[in-house]
Design a protein around this motif. Structure first.
Motif, PDB file in Angstrom:
ATOM      1  N   ALA A 152       0.837  -1.211   0.000  1.00  0.00           N
ATOM      2  CA  ALA A 152       0.000   0.000   0.000  1.00  0.00           C
ATOM      3  C   ALA A 152       0.865   1.250   0.000  1.00  0.00           C
ATOM      4  N   ALA A 153       1.998   1.210   0.733  1.00  0.00           N
ATOM      5  CA  ALA A 153       2.911   2.357   0.746  1.00  0.00           C
ATOM      6  C   ALA A 153       3.539   2.568  -0.624  1.00  0.00           C
ATOM      7  N   ILE A 154       3.903   1.489  -1.314  1.00  0.00           N
ATOM      8  CA  ILE A 154       4.474   1.612  -2.662  1.00  0.00           C
ATOM      9  C   ILE A 154       3.451   2.238  -3.609  1.00  0.00           C
ATOM     10  N   VAL A 155       2.190   1.795  -3.494  1.00  0.00           N
ATOM     11  CA  VAL A 155       1.143   2.382  -4.333  1.00  0.00           C
ATOM     12  C   VAL A 155       1.018   3.879  -4.064  1.00  0.00           C
ATOM     13  N   ALA A 156       1.064   4.271  -2.781  1.00  0.00           N
ATOM     14  CA  ALA A 156       0.961   5.693  -2.435  1.00  0.00           C
ATOM     15  C   ALA A 156       2.138   6.482  -2.999  1.00  0.00           C
ATOM     16  N   ASN A 192       7.907  -9.395 -19.774  1.00  0.00           N
ATOM     17  CA  ASN A 192       7.389  -9.841 -18.474  1.00  0.00           C
ATOM     18  C   ASN A 192       7.814  -8.850 -17.408  1.00  0.00           C
ATOM     19  N   ALA A 193       6.895  -8.474 -16.525  1.00  0.00           N
ATOM     20  CA  ALA A 193       7.180  -7.483 -15.497  1.00  0.00           C
ATOM     21  C   ALA A 193       6.596  -7.936 -14.167  1.00  0.00           C
ATOM     22  N   ARG A 194       7.253  -7.482 -13.095  1.00  0.00           N
ATOM     23  CA  ARG A 194       6.722  -7.706 -11.747  1.00  0.00           C
ATOM     24  C   ARG A 194       5.918  -6.470 -11.373  1.00  0.00           C
ATOM     25  N   VAL A 195       4.635  -6.646 -11.093  1.00  0.00           N
ATOM     26  CA  VAL A 195       3.745  -5.509 -10.896  1.00  0.00           C
ATOM     27  C   VAL A 195       3.019  -5.646  -9.558  1.00  0.00           C
ATOM     28  N   ILE A 196       2.352  -4.556  -9.179  1.00  0.00           N
ATOM     29  CA  ILE A 196       1.473  -4.575  -8.014  1.00  0.00           C
ATOM     30  C   ILE A 196       0.059  -4.328  -8.514  1.00  0.00           C
ATOM     31  N   VAL A 197      -0.833  -5.248  -8.178  1.00  0.00           N
ATOM     32  CA  VAL A 197      -2.241  -5.089  -8.523  1.00  0.00           C
ATOM     33  C   VAL A 197      -2.899  -4.326  -7.382  1.00  0.00           C
ATOM     34  N   CYS A 198      -3.386  -3.132  -7.683  1.00  0.00           N
ATOM     35  CA  CYS A 198      -3.941  -2.272  -6.650  1.00  0.00           C
ATOM     36  C   CYS A 198      -5.394  -2.642  -6.374  1.00  0.00           C
ATOM     37  N   GLY A 199      -5.770  -2.499  -5.137  1.00  0.00           N
ATOM     38  CA  GLY A 199      -7.119  -2.792  -4.695  1.00  0.00           C
ATOM     39  C   GLY A 199      -7.180  -2.684  -3.188  1.00  0.00           C
ATOM     40  N   GLU A 200      -8.243  -3.193  -2.620  1.00  0.00           N
ATOM     41  CA  GLU A 200      -8.376  -3.140  -1.161  1.00  0.00           C
ATOM     42  C   GLU A 200      -7.232  -3.880  -0.488  1.00  0.00           C
ATOM     43  N   ASN A 201      -6.797  -4.981  -1.090  1.00  0.00           N
ATOM     44  CA  ASN A 201      -5.635  -5.739  -0.615  1.00  0.00           C
ATOM     45  C   ASN A 201      -4.657  -5.883  -1.769  1.00  0.00           C
ATOM     46  N   ALA A 205       2.210  -9.508  -8.514  1.00  0.00           N
ATOM     47  CA  ALA A 205       1.916 -10.502  -9.550  1.00  0.00           C
ATOM     48  C   ALA A 205       2.935 -10.371 -10.674  1.00  0.00           C
ATOM     49  N   ASP A 206       3.078 -11.442 -11.436  1.00  0.00           N
ATOM     50  CA  ASP A 206       3.825 -11.382 -12.688  1.00  0.00           C
ATOM     51  C   ASP A 206       2.850 -11.006 -13.798  1.00  0.00           C
ATOM     52  N   CYS A 207       3.287 -10.117 -14.671  1.00  0.00           N
ATOM     53  CA  CYS A 207       2.412  -9.657 -15.741  1.00  0.00           C
ATOM     54  C   CYS A 207       3.157  -9.725 -17.068  1.00  0.00           C
ATOM     55  N   GLY A 208       2.623 -10.531 -17.984  1.00  0.00           N
ATOM     56  CA  GLY A 208       3.156 -10.557 -19.336  1.00  0.00           C
ATOM     57  C   GLY A 208       2.484  -9.474 -20.157  1.00  0.00           C
ATOM     58  N   ILE A 209       3.260  -8.492 -20.622  1.00  0.00           N
ATOM     59  CA  ILE A 209       2.702  -7.317 -21.293  1.00  0.00           C
ATOM     60  C   ILE A 209       3.056  -7.346 -22.780  1.00  0.00           C
TER      61      ILE A 209
END
Length: 738
Positions: A152-156, A192-201, A205-209
């Motif tokens: 959550a801090a990284i998202v902020a 391929n990237a390491r990402v953060i899926v934002c939401g309540e929690n 995740a790994d994301c193939g873009i």
């Protein structure tokens, strides 16, 4: 909004105090990590740190520094430090940074700040360098262990950059658990990237873009699609944004307010509609292509342009999600790489464990098909299969299907609707379809049927409808539980007549347990007979035709301390048997069984004794002898009683767990319970002077041709349950046979 407006002046004052040097502020990220913001001399990298002048708090801080502009007289550089700490709630007074020989000492501000307040202070201090500082902080935090609050801090921190980098316009789910994204962004890089899926929690995740050109995006933007694979379950509706590292640093793409959310059956089509326009690394494109070819809830094997077809004849599911599947696979040109059973994210490969069978009917059905015409061998037909599959979990909401993968990576699917049956019934149905002369019979039993039964959980049988046809509750004495399968249905009238002619059983409580269909057909007639004979009869129904299961259902439905069990296929040779069993039971206790004889008055069963060759096996004596040879014998201790007819304590039966539901026949089923009761210290006795007449096969297990197969399966099950025990475990059984 008003609270936010009041916070701005306060953070500006905090930034001014920091720039005067010697002051720092702390922003707790979680219980073990602080973000510390300060100003002073140049400092960066991994630096020794100490809190409150306490040597026990010595640690290493990760520091990002920058030159201040304008520079106050007392400080030339600002810094942001990620400081590990044991307890973020402890009072903070001082911070030392650097080596012991030349440490720099700072004083903490009087209050801690929330991360978003800290970002505002950071913006005041860093100015135009804020983006680089934020990227460095996020890079450092992504190298650390992550939790909900840290994410959550990284998202902020990422959202502190001005404006969103793009939008997510479509979020869809697949049956395999992956989440598909489509939208546009300015800085998304294919790969391929390491990402953060934002939401309540928020989750990592790994994301193939993959990216593609779009004319409707702002200048510098491009379309992108992504496939998320997280270590924990994700739902499309929970995705609120995406934090990723693109060109120029960490970026944030939010979910558009008019986003489209799709379920697993629609998502693969959306992937296919755009996949050919995209470019990315080969690995990512392969993942996306596989997702585009995901299960959509329909059968696709019949549309394959190669000579491959698959069919399922039976799929049985036991209560514990164990599956027994039979069918056929036609693949004369060997295009198939694997066949899997799938449910959601769970899967099990089948083609490396199934047993193949001859299926000439499959060859005949496809002989004239153009795709197969010149490929089928008329001499061999190894197209059939039987396989046990388990361990898929109990997620009943996810659809069950077969996934067939070809060697060129194409996939095709066959939806399945299993028949939910008790494991015994499922196994009996399956073996009825197997030719007893089949060359693969041994492997079918040992590798498929027996493991299926061992892995299955059989619920305890229970009664359904109950009908009192007499004064059952007012009758005295232990209740007689009579189990009558469909084979005994026609003999119920004379059977009840015999009970009525015996002065003892005429007044004893009788619980007659029938198969539900037999109950439906016969309840009215039996009630009339019971009232005519004035029998204290209670009629019960159960969803089983196994006589032992019918007996168990009756035992569990009653509350008496003692019960008398009687299979409906047996008839008393003389009256008075009931009173004799009860009187001996009152003297000796335990479990007491009479002699069982054939209608020609030869002995069928006269006690079960411990086998001299195996302490976990039982054998009989006197079989075939005339009844006169054993009638005069006294009450004899044996290893196990016969549950076709006996008197026993009800509680002992329940504590032992009742009959094991996985056996197909009756012999090992009774021996299994007998051994368990013997090991629990319950004595078993044979009463030779009481005799019952009946056939040798009171239990229906299908056709006569299936009987040897049923016996083989039960022997394998019994051996698996009663593998040799450590020395001393079998003494009690051996003592009983002495």
């Amino acid at each position: 909004m008003a609270g936010a407006e009041q916070a701005l002046p306060q953070t500006s004052q905090t930034a001014a105090r920091i720039m005067r040097g010697g002051r720092v502020v702390a922003c707790p990220i979680d219980d073990t990590l602080l973000l510390v913001i300060g100003a002073g001399a140049p400092v960066a990298g991994q630096v020794p740190a100490q809190v409150n002048d306490d040597p026990a708090t010595a640690t290493s801080a990760s520091i990002i520094g920058w030159r201040l502009a304008p520079q106050p007289p007392t400080a030339t550089h600002g810094f942001a430090a990620l400081l590990p700490i044991n307890d973020a709630d402890r009072p903070l007074t001082t911070l030392r940074l650097g080596q012991e020989s030349s440490p720099r000492r700072y004083i903490f501000g009087p209050r801690t700040l929330a991360v978003r307040e800290g970002v505002t202070v950071l913006a005041e201090l860093a100015g135009a360098q804020l983006t680089d500082v934020l990227d460095s902080l996020v890079d450092a935090m992504m190298q650390m262990p992550t939790g909900r609050r840290r994410l959550a801090a990284i998202v902020a921190l990422t959202q502190a950059r001005k404006g969103s980098d793009g939008f997510l316009e479509f979020v869809g789910e697949t049956h395999e658990g992956a989440i598909f994204l489509r939208g546009w962004a300015r800085a998304a890089d294919p790969g391929n990237a390491r990402v953060i899926v934002c939401g309540e929690n928020p989750v990592i995740a790994d994301c193939g873009i993959a990216t593609f050109s779009r004319q409707d995006t702002p200048q510098g933007g491009a379309g992108f699609i992504g496939l998320l694979a997280a270590s924990e379950p994700l739902r499309a509706r929970d995705v609120e944004g995406l934090v990723y590292r693109g060109r120029g640093g960490w970026r944030y793409a939010s979910v558009h307010e008019h986003r489209l959310i799709a379920g697993p059956t629609d998502t693969p089509g959306h992937i296919r509609s755009v996949l050919l326009q995209t470019h990315s690394t080969p690995a990512v494109l392969l993942r996306l292509r596989s997702a585009a070819n995901s299960f959509e809830g329909r059968e696709t094997i019949s549309t394959l342009p190669v000579p491959v077809r698959l069919g399922v004849d039976n799929i049985f599911q036991a209560n514990s999600s164990a599956f027994l599947i039979s069918g056929w696979l036609l693949d004369p040109d060997e295009h198939v790489q694997s066949v899997r059973l799938r449910r959601g994210q769970s899967e099990m490969r089948l083609d490396d464990r199934w047993t193949r069978l001859e299926r000439s009917d499959v060859t005949d059905a496809f002989t004239d098909e153009p795709l197969f015409k010149s490929m089928l061998d008329r001499e061999t037909h190894p197209h059939g299969f039987i396989v046990f599959a388990g361990g898929l979990g109990a997620d009943g909401a996810a659809p069950l299907h077969l996934e067939l993968t070809l060697k060129d990576s194409r996939r095709a699917f066959l939806p399945l609707t299993p028949a939910r049956l008790p494991p015994r019934q499922a196994a009996l149905r399956q073996i009825k379809s197997i030719d007893p002369e089949n060359w693969g019979l041994t492997e079918i039993v040992d590798r498929q049927i027996v493991p299926f039964l061992c892995a299955s959980e059989s619920p305890s049988p229970g009664v359904g409808a109950i009908l009192d046809a007499g004064a059952f509750d007012e009758a005295s004495g232990p209740p007689i539980i009579v189990a009558a399968g469909q084979a005994e249905e026609k003999e119920l009238a004379p059977f009840l007549g015999l009970l009525a002619l015996d002065p003892e059983t005429r007044h004893a409580p009788i619980a007659l347990v029938l198969h539900s269909e037999c109950f439906r057909r016969q309840a009215g007639r039996i009630r009339q007979l019971a009232q005519f004979y004035r029998l204290p009869l209670r009629l019960m129904s159960a969803e089983t035709d196994d006589v032992y299961d019918l007996l168990e259902a009756g035992i569990r439905a009653l509350s008496s301390e003692t019960v008398v069990l009687l299979a409906g296929s047996l008839l008393p040779r003389r009256s008075g048997w009931y009173g004799r069993l009860v009187s001996v039971y009152e003297e000796s206790g335990g479990i007491i069984s009479p002699t069982l004889a054939y209608e020609d008055h030869s002995v069928r069963w006269a006690g079960s004794w411990a086998d001299a060759q195996s302490e976990n096996s039982l054998s009989g004596r006197y079989a075939g002898y005339p009844l006169s040879a054993v009638t005069g014998l006294k009450l004899t201790r044996i290893a196990a009683a016969s549950f076709e007819c006996c008197i026993m304590p009800r509680e002992a039966f329940l504590v032992a767990g009742g009959f094991a539901g996985s056996y197909l026949g009756y012999r090992q089923k009774g021996q299994d319970l007998g051994l368990r009761l013997s090991r629990s210290g319950i004595n078993s006795w044979w009463l030779p002077s009481v005799q019952m007449l009946g056939s040798d096969e009171p239990f229906s297990t299908g056709s006569a041709s299936a009987a040897p197969l049923v016996e083989r399966i039960d022997e394998r099950l019994f051996s698996a349950r009663w593998a040799p025990q450590p020395q001393g475990e079998g003494n009690r059984i051996k003592e009983a046979s002495a």
